[in-house]
Write a protein that holds these residues in place. Sequence first.
Motif, PDB file in Angstrom:
ATOM      1  N   MET A  68       0.838  -1.216   0.000  1.00 54.20           N
ATOM      2  CA  MET A  68       0.000   0.000   0.000  1.00 54.20           C
ATOM      3  C   MET A  68       0.863   1.252   0.000  1.00 54.20           C
ATOM      4  SD  MET A  68      -3.046  -0.836  -0.278  1.00 54.20           S
ATOM      5  CE  MET A  68      -2.727  -2.383  -1.055  1.00 54.20           C
ATOM      6  N   GLN A  69       1.953   1.216   0.781  1.00 59.07           N
ATOM      7  CA  GLN A  69       2.848   2.382   0.841  1.00 59.07           C
ATOM      8  C   GLN A  69       3.405   2.672  -0.547  1.00 59.07           C
ATOM      9  OE1 GLN A  69       3.500   4.567   3.104  1.00 59.07           O
ATOM     10  NE2 GLN A  69       2.775   3.681   5.002  1.00 59.07           N
ATOM     11  N   SER A  70       3.805   1.611  -1.276  1.00 59.94           N
ATOM     12  CA  SER A  70       4.413   1.888  -2.572  1.00 59.94           C
ATOM     13  C   SER A  70       3.363   2.349  -3.588  1.00 59.94           C
ATOM     14  CB  SER A  70       5.231   0.696  -3.076  1.00 59.94           C
ATOM     15  OG  SER A  70       4.366  -0.345  -3.417  1.00 59.94           O
ATOM     16  N   VAL A  71       2.141   1.810  -3.501  1.00 60.09           N
ATOM     17  CA  VAL A  71       1.112   2.213  -4.473  1.00 60.09           C
ATOM     18  C   VAL A  71       0.618   3.643  -4.213  1.00 60.09           C
ATOM     19  CG1 VAL A  71      -1.228   1.710  -5.311  1.00 60.09           C
ATOM     20  CG2 VAL A  71       0.347  -0.171  -4.874  1.00 60.09           C
ATOM     21  N   PHE A  72       0.420   4.003  -2.935  1.00 56.11           N
ATOM     22  CA  PHE A  72      -0.262   5.271  -2.637  1.00 56.11           C
ATOM     23  C   PHE A  72       0.660   6.424  -2.228  1.00 56.11           C
ATOM     24  CE2 PHE A  72      -3.792   2.302  -2.371  1.00 56.11           C
ATOM     25  CZ  PHE A  72      -4.789   3.000  -3.039  1.00 56.11           C
ATOM     26  N   LYS A  73       1.981   6.127  -2.061  1.00 56.78           N
ATOM     27  CA  LYS A  73       2.908   7.131  -1.534  1.00 56.78           C
ATOM     28  C   LYS A  73       2.808   8.478  -2.289  1.00 56.78           C
ATOM     29  CE  LYS A  73       7.736   7.327  -0.074  1.00 56.78           C
ATOM     30  NZ  LYS A  73       8.401   8.287  -0.941  1.00 56.78           N
ATOM     31  N   SER A  74       2.908   8.407  -3.636  1.00 56.79           N
ATOM     32  CA  SER A  74       2.969   9.673  -4.372  1.00 56.79           C
ATOM     33  C   SER A  74       1.638  10.422  -4.346  1.00 56.79           C
ATOM     34  CB  SER A  74       3.466   9.470  -5.797  1.00 56.79           C
ATOM     35  OG  SER A  74       2.810   8.395  -6.361  1.00 56.79           O
ATOM     36  N   GLN A  75       0.515   9.672  -4.391  1.00 59.65           N
ATOM     37  CA  GLN A  75      -0.795  10.353  -4.326  1.00 59.65           C
ATOM     38  C   GLN A  75      -0.977  11.041  -2.970  1.00 59.65           C
ATOM     39  OE1 GLN A  75      -4.235   8.036  -5.832  1.00 59.65           O
ATOM     40  NE2 GLN A  75      -2.718   6.471  -6.263  1.00 59.65           N
ATOM     41  N   MET A  76      -0.489  10.375  -1.900  1.00 57.57           N
ATOM     42  CA  MET A  76      -0.590  10.969  -0.555  1.00 57.57           C
ATOM     43  C   MET A  76       0.253  12.240  -0.499  1.00 57.57           C
ATOM     44  SD  MET A  76      -2.511   9.050   1.506  1.00 57.57           S
ATOM     45  CE  MET A  76      -3.232   7.410   1.510  1.00 57.57           C
ATOM     46  N   GLU A  77       1.464  12.170  -1.083  1.00 58.59           N
ATOM     47  CA  GLU A  77       2.351  13.342  -1.056  1.00 58.59           C
ATOM     48  C   GLU A  77       1.729  14.514  -1.801  1.00 58.59           C
ATOM     49  OE1 GLU A  77       6.590  10.950  -0.600  1.00 58.59           O
ATOM     50  OE2 GLU A  77       6.089  11.914  -2.516  1.00 58.59           O
ATOM     51  N   LEU A  78       1.078  14.188  -2.944  1.00 57.63           N
ATOM     52  CA  LEU A  78       0.435  15.253  -3.730  1.00 57.63           C
ATOM     53  C   LEU A  78      -0.597  16.013  -2.908  1.00 57.63           C
ATOM     54  CD1 LEU A  78      -0.321  13.900  -7.322  1.00 57.63           C
ATOM     55  CD2 LEU A  78       0.938  15.967  -6.679  1.00 57.63           C
ATOM     56  N   LYS A  79      -1.291  15.291  -2.011  1.00 57.95           N
ATOM     57  CA  LYS A  79      -2.324  15.936  -1.177  1.00 57.95           C
ATOM     58  C   LYS A  79      -1.752  16.343   0.181  1.00 57.95           C
ATOM     59  CE  LYS A  79      -7.241  15.326  -0.231  1.00 57.95           C
ATOM     60  NZ  LYS A  79      -8.407  14.434  -0.185  1.00 57.95           N
ATOM     61  N   GLU A  80      -0.428  16.225   0.308  1.00 57.07           N
ATOM     62  CA  GLU A  80       0.274  16.555   1.559  1.00 57.07           C
ATOM     63  C   GLU A  80      -0.302  15.797   2.755  1.00 57.07           C
ATOM     64  OE1 GLU A  80       0.033  20.814   1.632  1.00 57.07           O
ATOM     65  OE2 GLU A  80       1.130  20.943  -0.254  1.00 57.07           O
ATOM     66  N   VAL A  81      -0.632  14.529   2.519  1.00 56.85           N
ATOM     67  CA  VAL A  81      -1.198  13.695   3.583  1.00 56.85           C
ATOM     68  C   VAL A  81      -0.084  12.802   4.159  1.00 56.85           C
ATOM     69  CG1 VAL A  81      -2.775  11.760   4.020  1.00 56.85           C
ATOM     70  CG2 VAL A  81      -3.525  13.674   2.608  1.00 56.85           C
ATOM     71  N   ALA A  82       0.005  12.749   5.492  1.00 56.98           N
ATOM     72  CA  ALA A  82       0.972  11.845   6.125  1.00 56.98           C
ATOM     73  C   ALA A  82       0.396  10.434   6.040  1.00 56.98           C
ATOM     74  CB  ALA A  82       1.173  12.242   7.577  1.00 56.98           C
ATOM     75  N   PHE A  83       1.169   9.495   5.484  1.00 53.01           N
ATOM     76  CA  PHE A  83       0.678   8.128   5.298  1.00 53.01           C
ATOM     77  C   PHE A  83       1.560   7.214   6.143  1.00 53.01           C
ATOM     78  CE2 PHE A  83       0.017   4.501   2.023  1.00 53.01           C
ATOM     79  CZ  PHE A  83      -1.069   4.028   2.730  1.00 53.01           C
ATOM     80  N   VAL A  84       1.025   6.747   7.282  1.00 54.66           N
ATOM     81  CA  VAL A  84       1.857   5.987   8.226  1.00 54.66           C
ATOM     82  C   VAL A  84       1.316   4.564   8.409  1.00 54.66           C
ATOM     83  CG1 VAL A  84       2.605   8.049   9.470  1.00 54.66           C
ATOM     84  CG2 VAL A  84       0.542   6.869  10.207  1.00 54.66           C
ATOM     85  N   SER A  85       2.205   3.645   8.802  1.00 51.25           N
ATOM     86  CA  SER A  85       1.776   2.268   9.102  1.00 51.25           C
ATOM     87  C   SER A  85       2.306   1.872  10.466  1.00 51.25           C
ATOM     88  CB  SER A  85       2.348   1.258   8.115  1.00 51.25           C
ATOM     89  OG  SER A  85       2.260   1.695   6.815  1.00 51.25           O
ATOM     90  N   GLY A  86       1.524   1.111  11.210  1.00 45.36           N
ATOM     91  CA  GLY A  86       1.986   0.641  12.514  1.00 45.36           C
ATOM     92  C   GLY A  86       1.484  -0.763  12.800  1.00 45.36           C
ATOM     93  N   ILE A  87       2.403  -1.634  13.214  1.00 45.53           N
ATOM     94  CA  ILE A  87       2.017  -3.006  13.571  1.00 45.53           C
ATOM     95  C   ILE A  87       2.319  -3.203  15.050  1.00 45.53           C
ATOM     96  CG2 ILE A  87       2.626  -5.433  13.252  1.00 45.53           C
ATOM     97  CD1 ILE A  87       2.832  -4.903  10.278  1.00 45.53           C
ATOM     98  N   GLN A  88       1.311  -3.633  15.823  1.00 44.94           N
ATOM     99  CA  GLN A  88       1.480  -3.821  17.273  1.00 44.94           C
ATOM    100  C   GLN A  88       2.072  -5.183  17.563  1.00 44.94           C
ATOM    101  OE1 GLN A  88      -0.486  -2.520  20.320  1.00 44.94           O
ATOM    102  NE2 GLN A  88      -0.479  -0.491  19.393  1.00 44.94           N
ATOM    103  N   GLY A  89       3.265  -5.216  18.138  1.00 50.70           N
ATOM    104  CA  GLY A  89       3.893  -6.478  18.552  1.00 50.70           C
ATOM    105  C   GLY A  89       4.290  -7.354  17.377  1.00 50.70           C
ATOM    106  N   ASP A  90       4.585  -8.638  17.689  1.00 52.57           N
ATOM    107  CA  ASP A  90       4.957  -9.600  16.652  1.00 52.57           C
ATOM    108  C   ASP A  90       3.702 -10.252  16.128  1.00 52.57           C
ATOM    109  OD1 ASP A  90       7.637  -9.412  16.441  1.00 52.57           O
ATOM    110  OD2 ASP A  90       8.075 -10.877  18.035  1.00 52.57           O
TER     111      ASP A  90
END
Length: 263
Positions: free
Chosen positions: A120-142
């Motif tokens: 998802m990060q690789s597909v949407f990174k540039s579109q998010m940047e164009l809209k100046e949106v912070a695009f973050v991911s977080g995984i809790q634990g293992d």
Amino acid sequence: YLFSITVIRGIERDLSGVVLLLKDITRLKQVEQLKSDFVMAASHELRTPLTSLGMSVDLLLEHASHNLAEKDRELLLAAHEEVHRMKSLVSDLLDLSKIEAGRIEMEFEDVPVATFFEHMQSVFKSQMELKEVAFVSGIQGDLPLVRADANKIAWVLSNLVSNALRYVNRGGCVALMAQQFGAHVHLSVKDDGLGIPEEYQARIFHKFVQVKGQEAGGSGLGLAICKEIVRAHGGTIWVESVPGRGSTFTFTLPVVGAGNLMT
Ligand code: ADP
């Protein structure tokens, strides 16, 4: 047959009767089947002419548009947009009717959730940047591996992320989150955008339902398809949202080898 049993108790809580209700739903099932077959056949038939129409319009735009008057070029551009919108509507309808009819092949494998998020990060990174949106991911634990059809879950996430991107404000934030709860992993897509009024929150997963005034050009089928795909994995999907504050869509996927552990 659909059936329900009601136990009737007297004042002393002694058993005074049992009501057994049987409802023949054969006819209902037949109608559902007919409806789904019709939608499948119609969307299948519409796909071929729409594809050639789309190709003709694309070719015209590419090769002949410089010879056209400004007004005619605008008309051609509008036709181009509408044809492509219709193509995606027809393809969504076909996908949905196939899934509903149980005619879509599931290809299950053991997948790490992190690969979905990286994708998802690789597909949407540039579109998010164009809209100046912070695009973050977080995984809790293992996280353990999940049992999933990777392409179909990528489709679900893409749909949720593109909705989030559409309804988030410029300069806002979209987050991907995952956490294990017993035999399931919960995957969430959160945005701090427009939000969804409470009366729509349960209905939004039904076909063609769109929030009035917040349609943004889609077909209203994306979330219905997401729901069917998640259901085919034995999971559920829901939304939590506060209008004006944002929405969080969450769906569950089974953990590999969890058997029938309860969450
Ligand atoms: P579409 O996006 O094609 O309209 P969906 O089924 O994906 O179809 O979404 C249905 C409706 O749900 C959208 O039209 C919109 O009104 C609402 N919606 C979906 N995601 C969000 C979101 N993240 N924030 C606000 N509204 C949303």
